[in-house]
Scaffold this motif. Structure first.
Motif, PDB file in Angstrom:
ATOM      1  N   GLU A  73       0.824  -1.209   0.000  1.00  0.00           N
ATOM      2  CA  GLU A  73       0.000   0.000   0.000  1.00  0.00           C
ATOM      3  C   GLU A  73       0.854   1.254   0.000  1.00  0.00           C
ATOM      4  O   GLU A  73       1.700   1.436   0.876  1.00  0.00           O
ATOM      5  CB  GLU A  73      -0.908   0.015   1.241  1.00  0.00           C
ATOM      6  N   ASN A  74       0.607   2.106  -0.949  1.00  0.00           N
ATOM      7  CA  ASN A  74       1.273   3.401  -1.039  1.00  0.00           C
ATOM      8  C   ASN A  74       2.784   3.338  -0.820  1.00  0.00           C
ATOM      9  O   ASN A  74       3.311   3.948   0.104  1.00  0.00           O
ATOM     10  CB  ASN A  74       0.685   4.384  -0.017  1.00  0.00           C
ATOM     11  N   PRO A  75       3.489   2.599  -1.632  1.00  0.00           N
ATOM     12  CA  PRO A  75       4.942   2.617  -1.504  1.00  0.00           C
ATOM     13  C   PRO A  75       5.478   4.003  -1.873  1.00  0.00           C
ATOM     14  O   PRO A  75       4.913   4.668  -2.743  1.00  0.00           O
ATOM     15  CB  PRO A  75       5.406   1.576  -2.512  1.00  0.00           C
ATOM     16  N   ALA A  76       6.501   4.439  -1.174  1.00  0.00           N
ATOM     17  CA  ALA A  76       7.129   5.727  -1.477  1.00  0.00           C
ATOM     18  C   ALA A  76       8.631   5.537  -1.460  1.00  0.00           C
ATOM     19  O   ALA A  76       9.211   5.272  -0.409  1.00  0.00           O
ATOM     20  CB  ALA A  76       6.711   6.775  -0.448  1.00  0.00           C
ATOM     21  N   PHE A  77       9.228   5.630  -2.597  1.00  0.00           N
ATOM     22  CA  PHE A  77      10.673   5.396  -2.642  1.00  0.00           C
ATOM     23  C   PHE A  77      11.278   6.193  -3.790  1.00  0.00           C
ATOM     24  O   PHE A  77      10.588   6.593  -4.732  1.00  0.00           O
ATOM     25  CB  PHE A  77      10.975   3.911  -2.827  1.00  0.00           C
ATOM     26  N   GLY A  78      12.573   6.426  -3.680  1.00  0.00           N
ATOM     27  CA  GLY A  78      13.261   7.162  -4.733  1.00  0.00           C
ATOM     28  C   GLY A  78      14.750   6.891  -4.695  1.00  0.00           C
ATOM     29  O   GLY A  78      15.265   6.331  -3.727  1.00  0.00           O
ATOM     30  N   VAL A  79      15.426   7.284  -5.761  1.00  0.00           N
ATOM     31  CA  VAL A  79      16.842   6.957  -5.872  1.00  0.00           C
ATOM     32  C   VAL A  79      17.748   8.156  -5.636  1.00  0.00           C
ATOM     33  O   VAL A  79      18.949   8.058  -5.874  1.00  0.00           O
ATOM     34  CB  VAL A  79      17.177   6.370  -7.265  1.00  0.00           C
TER      35      VAL A  79
END
Lengths: 320, 364
Positions: A73-79
């Motif tokens: 649910e609602n993953p939030a990730f970045g590089v």
């Protein structure tokens, strides 16, 4: 070979199309095409499998620092943090390795006794043969302890430079340690490339310089380095590509955290490759797909760097 | 120690009848000057550090290097001239660079040797980790050796034919755009990060077999992605070394092209091809990252089946043990690292020997 001129072909020069030839030629061509397909496949499969998580991502993939992907649910990730760490580690490695590699290449080609040169080159190549996991083990089990004293000195006298600001990590598992180990790993790559071009410097250029009364260093500065520069740049870029993608040494040495931190002597930062290796076994939910997306970014970065390197090297070949 | 050759006048004042030297040759340092200065620099820096109560080998080496550069520069400026001084200093820097490269190599090999020998014995090599808890004083790497051998062999079986045939295409058939594209992309492929090769297989396996499927075959495929370009590059170079006269002689006798390649070109280049393949093997046998992703990192039992279940390998074993972090785990990791290095070095050595003793006599 000589029978392809079809318009004027006569039966005498017209070779027979042997079945063996056809099969063999097509197998050979097929293998070549297969390689192109594999490379295209790498890009395609990474794209397809990362699509899932990228479309579910609630944060901006390129500007977000945290990695909250192991959920449905609602993953939030970045590089953002990962990409920064990757570039930082590779930059440190490159800064350390390039001058040393040029020195080694000059030593092997122009300074070492002729008989010893081949053996010495072989010994430097040995550095490339050591598996990266062994570098990691050496780094975490030996080198970080040795570097600790050096870091203390560095912080005491150069601590006013933000890069070396304290408080320094007590474990030595810092970006600088990772960068130093990476530098050792890319040293043989840059050396090999530089050695090759330094060897190809036309003898006429070198003898002309010496005949004009220049010392050995002046000969190198005026004849060897200008000629060899594209090769050295190409080699450095290949080394950069390797440093960007190196996984194990960084994963084992660095004590990671997902923040953008310019402090080389404190623990923190993380690289894409190491992050993938560390996170993969525990990835759930969108985790794997998100890691594949990160891998895609790494793939793109290294692809650009490597293509650039090959371009530089290839252009030199045309001129010389 | 520098007055003997400085100027004619000092030479004359030195010993009897003047050995007059031409003015053209200005003063130069004797041949023994650089080593003498180096020894002096080392002694002085060791002495200074000892006097300060801060003696250490690395400190002495760094200080001696700096001192040497300054001293030889000053000495040469005084006796010779500025340009020669610069030349001598650069020479010193170049030597130091080489010493810098030797430092990690010697340090790494000796550390692995010393720490690895503590645990490396017949027992360690012949038992697996099956039923051994991480901190138990038991267990070995047999299962990891089995996995490394199986996975590497399968990778070789996949990569060698593809790589060799591609090299043959590039050398014997390739002209035009396709050959150029292949050459370029093979070069690019050598730069693929190993972790990306692992992810590629993860993505591929997910589509083919569903998520979470890890086995030795997946590891072998990911290693092939890394191995193929290496095989292509080395084989291509070796095939290009085969003299064209041999091919032409064969064609002149009416031998078909494919038989010429199989019976003339390949046998001539066989030593070089073998060397290249062994070096490629040595490179992929130490790959860790793709195997962590594809072949699993938690297998403890001996598994010869590439297509069923996780498979341990030596590099992954080292990594997994380091991650556990206990003292006994580090011992195991060092011993496994020694095993791995010995295997890699043997492959390396065999490659060199083959290329030296079985290289074709090209003569001339």
């Amino acid at each position: 070979m000589s029978t392809t001129d079809s318009s004027t072909a006569t039966p005498i020069t017209q070779g027979k199309r042997r079945i063996g030839d056809v099969v063999f030629a097509n197998t050979a061509r097929g293998s070549g095409v297969l390689i192109l397909l594999i490379l295209a496949g790498v890009a395609a499969f990474l794209l397809i499998q990362s699509f899932d998580s990228l479309s579910a991502n609630t944060a901006n993939f390129l500007t977000t620092e945290e990695w909250d992907a192991n959920t449905r649910e609602n993953p939030a990730f970045g590089v953002a943090a990962l990409a920064f760490g990757t570039v930082l580690a590779a930059a440190i490695a490159l800064l350390i390795a390039t001058p040393v590699a040029i020195g080694i290449a000059l030593f092997i080609v122009y300074y070492a006794p002729r008989r010893l040169a081949a053996v010495l080159g072989y010994i430097v190549d040995l550095l490339a043969a050591i598996p990266s996991v062994v570098y990691g083990l050496w780094g975490i089990g030996y080198l970080v302890f040795q570097l600790q004293d050096f870091y203390v000195l560095l912080e005491r006298y150069l601590g006013w430079i933000p890069l070396f600001a304290g408080p320094i990590s007590t474990t030595g598992r810092t970006m600088l340690s990772a960068g130093i180990v990476l530098a050792v790993m890319i040293l043989p790559i840059i050396t090999a490339m530089s050695r090759d071009v330094f060897r190809q410097v036309p003898q006429g250029h070198r003898e002309a310089a010496l005949a004009l009364g220049s010392t050995r260093w002046e000969m190198i500065r005026m004849a060897v380095l200008p000629f060899g520069r594209p090769g050295v740049i190409g080699g450095a870029m290949l080394g950069l590509g390797r440093a960007l993608g190196e996984t194990m040494a960084v994963a084992m040495i660095l004590s990671p955290s997902l923040v953008i931190s310019p402090f080389l002597l404190q623990s923190g930062n993380q690289t894409i490759a190491a992050h993938i290796a560390l996170q993969y076994p525990e990835a759930t939910g969108y985790g794997v797909s998100a890691l594949i997306a990160a891998g895609l970014v790494l793939f793109a970065i290294t692809l650009v760097v490597n293509m650039g390197a090959r371009f530089v090297v290839a252009r030199r070949k045309e001129f010389s | 120690m520098t007055t003997t050759t400085r100027t004619p006048s000092t030479g004359a004042s030195g010993d009897g009848p003047a050995q007059r030297q031409p003015r053209l040759l200005s003063g130069s340092l004797p041949r023994f000057a650089p080593p003498a200065v180096l020894v002096a620099a080392a002694l002085v820096s060791a002495g200074v550090l000892a006097a300060l109560g801060a003696f250490s080998w690395p400190g002495t080496a760094v200080l001696a290097a700096v001192l040497y550069l300054v001293a030889i520069g000053a000495l040469s400026t005084a006796v010779e001239n500025g340009r020669k001084a610069k030349d001598r200093m650069v020479t010193g820097v170049v030597y130091i660079c080489f010493a810098l490269a030797m430092l990690p190599l010697v340090s790494l090999l000796s550390t692995v040797l010393v720490n690895g020998l503590e645990r490396l014995d017949g027992y360690f090599l012949t038992v697996s980790m099956n039923g051994v808890t991480p901190s138990m004083d038991a267990g070995g790497v047999y299962h990891a050796i089995v996995g490394t051998v199986a996975i590497t062999l399968m990778a070789a079986v996949i990569s060698i034919p593809i790589g060799l045939f591609t090299a043959i295409y590039l050398v014997e058939y390739g002209k035009g755009r396709l050959a150029k594209a292949i050459t370029f992309f093979v070069d690019v492929m050598t730069g693929i990060p190993s972790i990306v090769a692992g992810l590629f297989v993860v993505a591929l396996w997910m589509m083919l077999f569903g998520p979470g499927e890890t086995n030795g075959a997946a590891g072998a495929v990911s290693l092939s992605v890394l191995m193929i370009p290496v095989v292509v590059r080395s084989s291509e170079e070796m095939l290009r070394l085969v003299p064209n006269e041999l091919r032409e002689a064969s064609y002149a006798l009416g031998v078909p092209k494919w038989l010429t390649i199989v019976k003339v070109v390949l046998p001539t280049a066989i030593a070089g091809l073998t060397t290249g393949i062994m070096l490629a093997l040595a490179r992929v046998i130490g790959e860790t990252a793709p195997l962590v992703l594809t072949a699993g990192s938690s297998a403890v039992a001996i598994n010869w089946n590439l297509f069923d279940g996780q498979m341990m390998s030596l590099p992954v074993f080292i990594y997994a043990q380091v991650r556990m972090g206990g003292a006994i785990n580090m011992e195991r990791a060092w011993a496994a690292a020694l095993t791995l290095i010995v295997i890699v070095m043997l492959l390396f050595l065999a490659a060199r020997l083959i290329s030296r003793f079985f290289a074709p006599k090209l003569g001339r």
